[in-house]
Design a protein around this motif. Structure first.
Motif, PDB file in Angstrom:
ATOM      1  N   ILE A 193      -6.758   3.302   5.367  1.00 38.74           N
ATOM      2  CA  ILE A 193      -7.190   2.092   6.072  1.00 38.74           C
ATOM      3  C   ILE A 193      -7.136   2.309   7.581  1.00 38.74           C
ATOM      4  O   ILE A 193      -8.103   2.035   8.307  1.00 38.74           O
ATOM      5  CB  ILE A 193      -6.317   0.887   5.677  1.00 38.74           C
ATOM      6  CG1 ILE A 193      -6.536   0.508   4.208  1.00 38.74           C
ATOM      7  CG2 ILE A 193      -6.607  -0.314   6.590  1.00 38.74           C
ATOM      8  CD1 ILE A 193      -7.909  -0.047   3.894  1.00 38.74           C
ATOM      9  N   ASN A 194      -6.014   2.803   8.063  1.00 41.18           N
ATOM     10  CA  ASN A 194      -5.831   2.965   9.510  1.00 41.18           C
ATOM     11  C   ASN A 194      -6.768   4.008  10.102  1.00 41.18           C
ATOM     12  O   ASN A 194      -7.124   3.932  11.287  1.00 41.18           O
ATOM     13  CB  ASN A 194      -4.384   3.340   9.822  1.00 41.18           C
ATOM     14  CG  ASN A 194      -3.438   2.162   9.680  1.00 41.18           C
ATOM     15  OD1 ASN A 194      -3.799   1.028   9.948  1.00 41.18           O
ATOM     16  ND2 ASN A 194      -2.212   2.422   9.237  1.00 41.18           N
TER      17      ASN A 194
ATOM     18  N   LEU B 165      -3.721  -6.838   8.905  1.00 42.52           N
ATOM     19  CA  LEU B 165      -2.853  -6.281   7.866  1.00 42.52           C
ATOM     20  C   LEU B 165      -1.745  -7.248   7.465  1.00 42.52           C
ATOM     21  O   LEU B 165      -1.294  -7.245   6.316  1.00 42.52           O
ATOM     22  CB  LEU B 165      -2.253  -4.958   8.353  1.00 42.52           C
ATOM     23  CG  LEU B 165      -3.246  -3.817   8.597  1.00 42.52           C
ATOM     24  CD1 LEU B 165      -2.534  -2.607   9.199  1.00 42.52           C
ATOM     25  CD2 LEU B 165      -3.955  -3.421   7.315  1.00 42.52           C
TER      26      LEU B 165
ATOM     27  N   GLU C 166      -2.707   5.271   1.039  1.00 40.07           N
ATOM     28  CA  GLU C 166      -3.659   4.157   1.138  1.00 40.07           C
ATOM     29  C   GLU C 166      -3.650   3.537   2.533  1.00 40.07           C
ATOM     30  O   GLU C 166      -4.699   3.241   3.100  1.00 40.07           O
ATOM     31  CB  GLU C 166      -3.320   3.110   0.078  1.00 40.07           C
ATOM     32  CG  GLU C 166      -3.604   3.584  -1.346  1.00 40.07           C
ATOM     33  CD  GLU C 166      -2.955   2.707  -2.401  1.00 40.07           C
ATOM     34  OE1 GLU C 166      -3.291   2.874  -3.596  1.00 40.07           O
ATOM     35  OE2 GLU C 166      -2.110   1.847  -2.050  1.00 40.07           O
ATOM     36  N   ARG C 167      -2.471   3.351   3.081  1.00 35.65           N
ATOM     37  CA  ARG C 167      -2.380   2.794   4.435  1.00 35.65           C
ATOM     38  C   ARG C 167      -3.012   3.740   5.454  1.00 35.65           C
ATOM     39  O   ARG C 167      -3.684   3.299   6.397  1.00 35.65           O
ATOM     40  CB  ARG C 167      -0.915   2.522   4.803  1.00 35.65           C
ATOM     41  CG  ARG C 167      -0.722   1.892   6.180  1.00 35.65           C
ATOM     42  CD  ARG C 167       0.723   1.492   6.411  1.00 35.65           C
ATOM     43  NE  ARG C 167       1.067   0.301   5.672  1.00 35.65           N
ATOM     44  CZ  ARG C 167       0.883  -0.938   6.121  1.00 35.65           C
ATOM     45  NH1 ARG C 167       0.342  -1.137   7.316  1.00 35.65           N
ATOM     46  NH2 ARG C 167       1.248  -1.966   5.404  1.00 35.65           N
ATOM     47  N   SER C 168      -2.810   5.030   5.259  1.00 31.72           N
ATOM     48  CA  SER C 168      -3.423   6.009   6.161  1.00 31.72           C
ATOM     49  C   SER C 168      -4.942   5.935   6.097  1.00 31.72           C
ATOM     50  O   SER C 168      -5.632   6.042   7.119  1.00 31.72           O
ATOM     51  CB  SER C 168      -2.956   7.423   5.800  1.00 31.72           C
ATOM     52  OG  SER C 168      -1.571   7.572   6.018  1.00 31.72           O
TER      53      SER C 168
ATOM     54  N   ALA D 187      -9.173   1.057  -0.151  1.00 26.71           N
ATOM     55  CA  ALA D 187      -8.039   1.850   0.322  1.00 26.71           C
ATOM     56  C   ALA D 187      -7.852   3.141  -0.473  1.00 26.71           C
ATOM     57  O   ALA D 187      -7.241   4.094   0.010  1.00 26.71           O
ATOM     58  CB  ALA D 187      -6.751   1.030   0.259  1.00 26.71           C
TER      59      ALA D 187
ATOM     60  N   LEU E 134      -7.870  -3.709  -0.258  1.00 24.80           N
ATOM     61  CA  LEU E 134      -7.074  -4.557   0.614  1.00 24.80           C
ATOM     62  C   LEU E 134      -7.929  -5.770   0.942  1.00 24.80           C
ATOM     63  O   LEU E 134      -9.066  -5.617   1.410  1.00 24.80           O
ATOM     64  CB  LEU E 134      -6.689  -3.796   1.887  1.00 24.80           C
ATOM     65  CG  LEU E 134      -5.673  -4.468   2.813  1.00 24.80           C
ATOM     66  CD1 LEU E 134      -4.317  -4.569   2.115  1.00 24.80           C
ATOM     67  CD2 LEU E 134      -5.537  -3.684   4.115  1.00 24.80           C
TER      68      LEU E 134
ATOM     69  N   LEU F  74       0.840  -1.191   0.000  1.00 24.68           N
ATOM     70  CA  LEU F  74       0.000   0.000   0.000  1.00 24.68           C
ATOM     71  C   LEU F  74       0.878   1.244   0.000  1.00 24.68           C
ATOM     72  O   LEU F  74       1.958   1.254   0.589  1.00 24.68           O
ATOM     73  CB  LEU F  74      -0.889   0.030   1.245  1.00 24.68           C
ATOM     74  CG  LEU F  74      -2.009  -0.996   1.372  1.00 24.68           C
ATOM     75  CD1 LEU F  74      -2.650  -0.892   2.754  1.00 24.68           C
ATOM     76  CD2 LEU F  74      -3.063  -0.811   0.297  1.00 24.68           C
TER      77      LEU F  74
END
Length: 239
Positions: free
Chosen positions: A14-15, A32, A10-12, A60, A111, A6
């Protein structure tokens, strides 16, 4: 189109998801750790109605357009899954097939957690059962709210509520005017009408009325919200 990593954005997303962010660090880590990334171009099929469920999925980046097909063969958009939102768990729980089609709306990243891994995580984290119950309860509340709005609010108020929702999920500050916000999710008026259960002509009339009132501005590339408070007043006046 698959990429195992990611991006930071994109990770931000999701989190920062409203539901995912409430999970314990150990549960988030295990989800994850076994998840994999899939990337799609605009219009690509993500999963089809009638397919057996293979994955638990989160958006994501971009959006996932969830749709159904009418008896006449017309495709009708039901909702858009925004970044940070998970879906597909209901089919895994009840073992039934997918109930709707899902397509990428714009360049989209998902994801995915395979069904077998999803069940392993459930076995190792009782917390996930309770978290999913909360998630399903929220979905039911939202569904009842949509049904209530459809039966009690005029189209003008429902449209204003939808615009505020899109603004919250996809709002992008305007470069030319700091007081304005562009809706980053590009929707044709026909797609917006489908979300509201109305005709494109009626939605177009209401949008033009809001534009005359300087609450929004209609541009070729989408909608710009000029006055969010004006939209809120439309919603509140019809409640």
């Amino acid at each position: 189109m698959d990429d195992p990593i990611l991006t930071i954005e994109e990770r931000s997303a999701i989190n920062a998801g409203r539901w995912f962010s409430t999970l314990s660090p150990s549960l988030r880590h295990d989800i994850l750790r076994c998840a994999y990334v899939k990337r799609y171009k605009d219009g690509d099929l993500i999963c089809a109605r009638g397919e057996p469920p293979e994955d638990w999925v989160a958006c994501a980046r971009g959006a996932v357009r969830v749709s159904s097909t009418s008896i006449s063969g017309k495709q009708v958009t039901l909702t858009y899954v925004e970044p940070g939102v998970w879906f597909g768990d209901v089919s895994i729980f009840d073992g039934d097939r997918r109930t709707h089609d899902a397509y990428a709306h714009g360049d989209t990243t998902t994801l995915c957690v395979a069904k077998a891994d999803f069940k392993k995580i459930l076995a190792n984290h009782v917390e996930l059962y309770e978290a999913l119950l909360r998630l399903h309860a929220r979905r039911i509340r939202q569904l009842y709210g949509l049904v209530e709005d459809l039966n009690t609010l005029p189209l003008r108020a429902r449209l204003a509520k939808q615009l505020v929702h899109l603004l919250r999920s996809y709002g992008v500050p305007s470069l030319s005017d700091g007081s304005e916000t562009r809706i980053g999710l590009q929707l044709a008026q026909e797609e917006l009408a489908q979300l509201l259960g109305a005709s494109r002509q009626r939605v177009n009339q209401e949008l033009k009325a809001m534009e005359r009132e300087e609450a929004i501005r209609i541009e070729p590339g989408g909608l710009v919200i000029r006055d969010r408070d004006a939209l809120m007043r439309i919603i509140e006046s019809d409640h």
